[in-house]
Design a protein around this motif. Structure first.
Motif, PDB file in Angstrom:
ATOM      1  N   ALA A   1     -25.119 -66.998   5.471  1.00 11.60           N
ATOM      2  CA  ALA A   1     -25.192 -65.639   4.917  1.00 11.60           C
ATOM      3  C   ALA A   1     -24.906 -65.651   3.422  1.00 11.60           C
ATOM      4  O   ALA A   1     -25.616 -65.007   2.634  1.00 11.60           O
ATOM      5  CB  ALA A   1     -24.207 -64.733   5.650  1.00 11.60           C
ATOM      6  N   PHE A   2     -23.871 -66.376   3.010  1.00  9.78           N
ATOM      7  CA  PHE A   2     -23.584 -66.483   1.582  1.00  9.78           C
ATOM      8  C   PHE A   2     -24.730 -67.178   0.856  1.00  9.78           C
ATOM      9  O   PHE A   2     -25.129 -66.787  -0.250  1.00  9.78           O
ATOM     10  CB  PHE A   2     -22.282 -67.244   1.344  1.00  9.78           C
TER      11      PHE A   2
ATOM     12  N   VAL B   1     -20.391 -63.393   9.110  1.00  8.90           N
ATOM     13  CA  VAL B   1     -21.193 -63.531   7.894  1.00  8.90           C
ATOM     14  C   VAL B   1     -20.330 -63.459   6.635  1.00  8.90           C
ATOM     15  O   VAL B   1     -20.846 -63.634   5.526  1.00  8.90           O
ATOM     16  CB  VAL B   1     -22.316 -62.467   7.835  1.00  8.90           C
ATOM     17  N   TYR B   2     -19.034 -63.212   6.817  1.00 17.17           N
ATOM     18  CA  TYR B   2     -18.141 -63.162   5.649  1.00 17.17           C
ATOM     19  C   TYR B   2     -16.726 -63.523   6.086  1.00 17.17           C
ATOM     20  O   TYR B   2     -16.303 -63.224   7.200  1.00 17.17           O
ATOM     21  CB  TYR B   2     -18.131 -61.773   5.012  1.00 17.17           C
ATOM     22  N   HIS B   3     -16.010 -64.166   5.160  1.00 23.67           N
ATOM     23  CA  HIS B   3     -14.583 -64.425   5.324  1.00 23.67           C
ATOM     24  C   HIS B   3     -13.957 -64.409   3.931  1.00 23.67           C
ATOM     25  O   HIS B   3     -14.568 -64.928   2.975  1.00 23.67           O
ATOM     26  CB  HIS B   3     -14.346 -65.782   5.996  1.00 23.67           C
ATOM     27  N   PRO B   4     -12.764 -63.861   3.773  1.00 20.21           N
ATOM     28  CA  PRO B   4     -12.138 -63.796   2.450  1.00 20.21           C
ATOM     29  C   PRO B   4     -11.940 -65.147   1.776  1.00 20.21           C
ATOM     30  O   PRO B   4     -11.753 -65.208   0.555  1.00 20.21           O
ATOM     31  CB  PRO B   4     -10.788 -63.125   2.742  1.00 20.21           C
ATOM     32  N   ILE B   5     -11.998 -66.227   2.542  1.00 20.75           N
ATOM     33  CA  ILE B   5     -11.793 -67.542   1.933  1.00 20.75           C
ATOM     34  C   ILE B   5     -12.886 -67.863   0.906  1.00 20.75           C
ATOM     35  O   ILE B   5     -12.692 -68.693   0.010  1.00 20.75           O
ATOM     36  CB  ILE B   5     -11.717 -68.639   3.008  1.00 20.75           C
TER      37      ILE B   5
ATOM     38  N   ALA C   1     -22.201 -64.489  -7.117  1.00 18.66           N
ATOM     39  CA  ALA C   1     -22.782 -64.446  -5.773  1.00 18.66           C
ATOM     40  C   ALA C   1     -21.727 -64.085  -4.730  1.00 18.66           C
ATOM     41  O   ALA C   1     -22.002 -63.310  -3.805  1.00 18.66           O
ATOM     42  CB  ALA C   1     -23.427 -65.784  -5.438  1.00 18.66           C
ATOM     43  N   VAL C   2     -20.526 -64.639  -4.858  1.00 20.24           N
ATOM     44  CA  VAL C   2     -19.446 -64.313  -3.925  1.00 20.24           C
ATOM     45  C   VAL C   2     -19.109 -62.823  -4.013  1.00 20.24           C
ATOM     46  O   VAL C   2     -18.943 -62.148  -2.983  1.00 20.24           O
ATOM     47  CB  VAL C   2     -18.203 -65.180  -4.198  1.00 20.24           C
ATOM     48  N   GLU C   3     -18.998 -62.311  -5.212  1.00 19.41           N
ATOM     49  CA  GLU C   3     -18.641 -60.903  -5.391  1.00 19.41           C
ATOM     50  C   GLU C   3     -19.701 -59.993  -4.800  1.00 19.41           C
ATOM     51  O   GLU C   3     -19.390 -59.013  -4.098  1.00 19.41           O
ATOM     52  CB  GLU C   3     -18.438 -60.594  -6.871  1.00 19.41           C
TER      53      GLU C   3
ATOM     54  N   GLN D   1     -19.330 -57.417  -1.592  1.00 25.07           N
ATOM     55  CA  GLN D   1     -19.671 -55.996  -1.624  1.00 25.07           C
ATOM     56  C   GLN D   1     -20.663 -55.642  -0.526  1.00 25.07           C
ATOM     57  O   GLN D   1     -20.542 -54.594   0.129  1.00 25.07           O
ATOM     58  CB  GLN D   1     -20.239 -55.634  -2.992  1.00 25.07           C
ATOM     59  N   LEU D   2     -21.643 -56.516  -0.314  1.00 26.47           N
ATOM     60  CA  LEU D   2     -22.636 -56.284   0.730  1.00 26.47           C
ATOM     61  C   LEU D   2     -21.975 -56.210   2.103  1.00 26.47           C
ATOM     62  O   LEU D   2     -22.239 -55.303   2.903  1.00 26.47           O
ATOM     63  CB  LEU D   2     -23.676 -57.401   0.699  1.00 26.47           C
ATOM     64  N   CYS D   3     -21.081 -57.151   2.379  1.00 28.45           N
ATOM     65  CA  CYS D   3     -20.454 -57.216   3.706  1.00 28.45           C
ATOM     66  C   CYS D   3     -19.372 -56.161   3.888  1.00 28.45           C
ATOM     67  O   CYS D   3     -19.063 -55.782   5.028  1.00 28.45           O
ATOM     68  CB  CYS D   3     -19.877 -58.611   3.935  1.00 28.45           C
ATOM     69  N   ALA D   4     -18.791 -55.683   2.774  1.00 29.52           N
ATOM     70  CA  ALA D   4     -17.780 -54.619   2.873  1.00 29.52           C
ATOM     71  C   ALA D   4     -18.370 -53.346   3.460  1.00 29.52           C
ATOM     72  O   ALA D   4     -17.645 -52.528   4.052  1.00 29.52           O
ATOM     73  CB  ALA D   4     -17.172 -54.352   1.501  1.00 29.52           C
ATOM     74  N   ALA D   5     -19.675 -53.171   3.310  1.00 28.52           N
ATOM     75  CA  ALA D   5     -20.330 -51.979   3.843  1.00 28.52           C
ATOM     76  C   ALA D   5     -20.619 -52.094   5.332  1.00 28.52           C
ATOM     77  O   ALA D   5     -20.992 -51.098   5.966  1.00 28.52           O
ATOM     78  CB  ALA D   5     -21.633 -51.727   3.083  1.00 28.52           C
ATOM     79  N   LEU D   6     -20.450 -53.262   5.892  1.00 26.92           N
ATOM     80  CA  LEU D   6     -20.671 -53.446   7.321  1.00 26.92           C
ATOM     81  C   LEU D   6     -19.484 -52.882   8.101  1.00 26.92           C
ATOM     82  O   LEU D   6     -18.346 -52.887   7.617  1.00 26.92           O
ATOM     83  CB  LEU D   6     -20.847 -54.929   7.641  1.00 26.92           C
ATOM     84  N   PRO D   7     -19.698 -52.383   9.318  1.00 30.49           N
ATOM     85  CA  PRO D   7     -18.610 -51.760  10.083  1.00 30.49           C
ATOM     86  C   PRO D   7     -17.381 -52.637  10.263  1.00 30.49           C
ATOM     87  O   PRO D   7     -16.254 -52.161  10.252  1.00 30.49           O
ATOM     88  CB  PRO D   7     -19.279 -51.438  11.428  1.00 30.49           C
TER      89      PRO D   7
END
Length: 447
Positions: free
Chosen positions: A336-337, A367-371, A419-421, A425-431
């Motif tokens: 995903a990244f 598709v995302y992890h804070p790491i 790209a990480v940022e 942002q993209l994944c923050a909008a996911l539920p």
């Protein structure tokens, strides 16, 4: 009888040619009667400079390996294993301990019905067991203190991805090259780690960093084993199917979009499902295997870095152990990244990135992890990967469309941060913020 002579041009039994009066090139094709294995062949040439001061040797190595979908591999009526082991008078097997508990009786009955002696070691194969110590213990079983396997005796390995890695490495070390047959009992083992030429153990905080290239001579894929897997392990393995669909096979991607959720729910049509779903399950597995081995099997020693099957595996070997993620979730986060990074590079349309992310999310992959936000760790992962890939560049596979990819030779720290940022942002909008189901090792009781 082979005669020897001091003049290399007069060596008998091998064709040769001389390129000039000063340069002598002798090609060696060893006679068939001296072969040590039915699966391996080789040839080479030696070039002398003519001044009795130097010469150069070039050698080639050819492996014949087969990957086959089978049904009911341990059914006595299935002749596949019996035809291999009956002429050898026994079978030496390394079996995942959990698999032995579920299928050990069937395995033993199979060899008993064919009157083939079986010498079996049940080995625990958790991710935490993927160590040099485990390999050393397997070597004791294979060596003089155990079964004393022959250099041309194929060891039977039955289990998941971890066992295929460590047992394959043990076989590579035993007699420097002992063949083995892989029966993968998980999706990862069936379509990725099992047939792969890469055998390995984990190093300190970097996955798969110690190993050799030694593929099985035969890989048998029987999806009936998927019936008893936890759903989390089905999901985990499907990430490896998606990576090949994204980078190499658009038809496979569409099959996963249409049927991925149902394949997950039915464990690839082994827990219910009709004739149509059975056919779809076989097609998905075959396509994933073919795409994978088309690139991996024909580039056995990673002498070239156009490797689409490394998609999702550039940064994940560093952040996966640090975050204690399941491998499939780690790969999905990397994919995903990577898709988001490809958009930043103008390699991929946002709509295609969204299809990749939506497919992963549909079956519950992360598709995302804070790491990802630990840029120092990500850059360290890039440094490690450059070394692993030969210092010629990062060569990160990134999608250029559904079913195609290209390779980023370098990713600057600035581009990585951007790209990480944007991916964050993209994944923050996911539920759920891009979080997957059962994404950590402890979720499935593996630690």
């Amino acid at each position: 009888m082979v005669q020897t002579t001091s003049d290399p041009k007069l060596s008998t039994g091998h064709p040769q040619r001389s390129s000039s009066e000063t340069d002598q090139i002798i090609q060696f094709h060893h006679p068939e009667q001296y072969r040590t294995s039915e699966w391996y062949t080789g040839s080479g040439e030696i070039a002398a400079s003519g001044d009795n001061r130097s010469f150069e040797v070039t050698a080639t190595y050819t492996l014949t390996a087969e990957v086959k979908l089978v049904d009911g591999v341990f059914e006595p009526s299935n002749p596949t294993l019996a035809e291999i082991y009956s002429p050898r008078g026994r079978c030496v097997a390394i079996v995942d301990r959990s698999v032995d508990e579920l299928y050990g009786d069937a395995l033993r009955r199979y060899f008993e019905s064919h009157e083939i002696p079986l010498q079996l070691l049940a080995c625990r194969a958790w991710e935490s067991d993927k160590t040099p110590e485990t390999v050393h213990n397997l070597l004791k079983f294979l060596g003089k203190d155990g079964c004393d396997v022959s250099r041309n005796e194929p060891v039977l390995v039955v289990g998941g991805g971890v066992l295929s890695d460590v047992a394959g490495l043990a076989c590579a070390l035993q007699h420097r090259r002992t063949p083995y047959i892989m029966v993968g009992t998980t999706i990862v083992a069936a379509i990725d780690a099992g047939p792969s030429p890469r055998t390995c153990t984990n190093g300190a905080q970097f996955k798969n960093s110690i190993g050799v290239y030694h593929p099985p001579v035969l890989t048998l894929v029987d999806r009936n084993f998927f019936r008893t897997l936890a759903t989390g392990h089905i999901r985990n393995g499907m990430a490896e199917i998606i990576k090949m669909a994204v980078t190499d096979d658009p038809i496979l991607f569409e099959l996963m979009e249409r049927h991925g959720v149902r394949l997950l729910e039915t464990h690839f049509a082994t827990l219910g499902g009709d004739e149509e779903l059975n056919a779809i399950a076989d097609e998905v597995i075959y396509r994933a295997l073919f795409s994978y081995m088309k690139h991996e099997g024909t580039n056995m020693f990673e002498t070239y870095q156009d490797r689409p099957h490394a998609y999702g595996h550039t940064w994940s070997p560093r952040f996966e152990p640090a975050a204690k993620l399941m491998h499939g979730h780690s790969v999905a986060i990397g994919m995903a990244f990577g898709a988001s990074l490809a958009v930043e590079l103008n390699w991929l349309e946002p709509a295609e990135r969204d299809r990749i992310i939506n497919l992963c999310r549909a079956i519950g992959l992360s598709v995302y992890h804070p790491i990802l936000e630990d840029i120092d760790l990500m850059l360290e992962g890039q440094k490690n990967m450059r070394r692993k890939r030969g210092e010629g560049g990062l060569w990160a596979p990134l999608p250029t469309g559904i079913g195609s990819c290209d390779y980023a030779q370098e990713v600057s720290s600035g581009m990585l941060e951007v790209a990480v940022e944007h991916h964050k942002q993209l994944c923050a909008a996911l539920p759920d913020g891009g979080r997957g189901q059962e994404m950590y090792l402890s979720d499935l009781g593996l630690e």
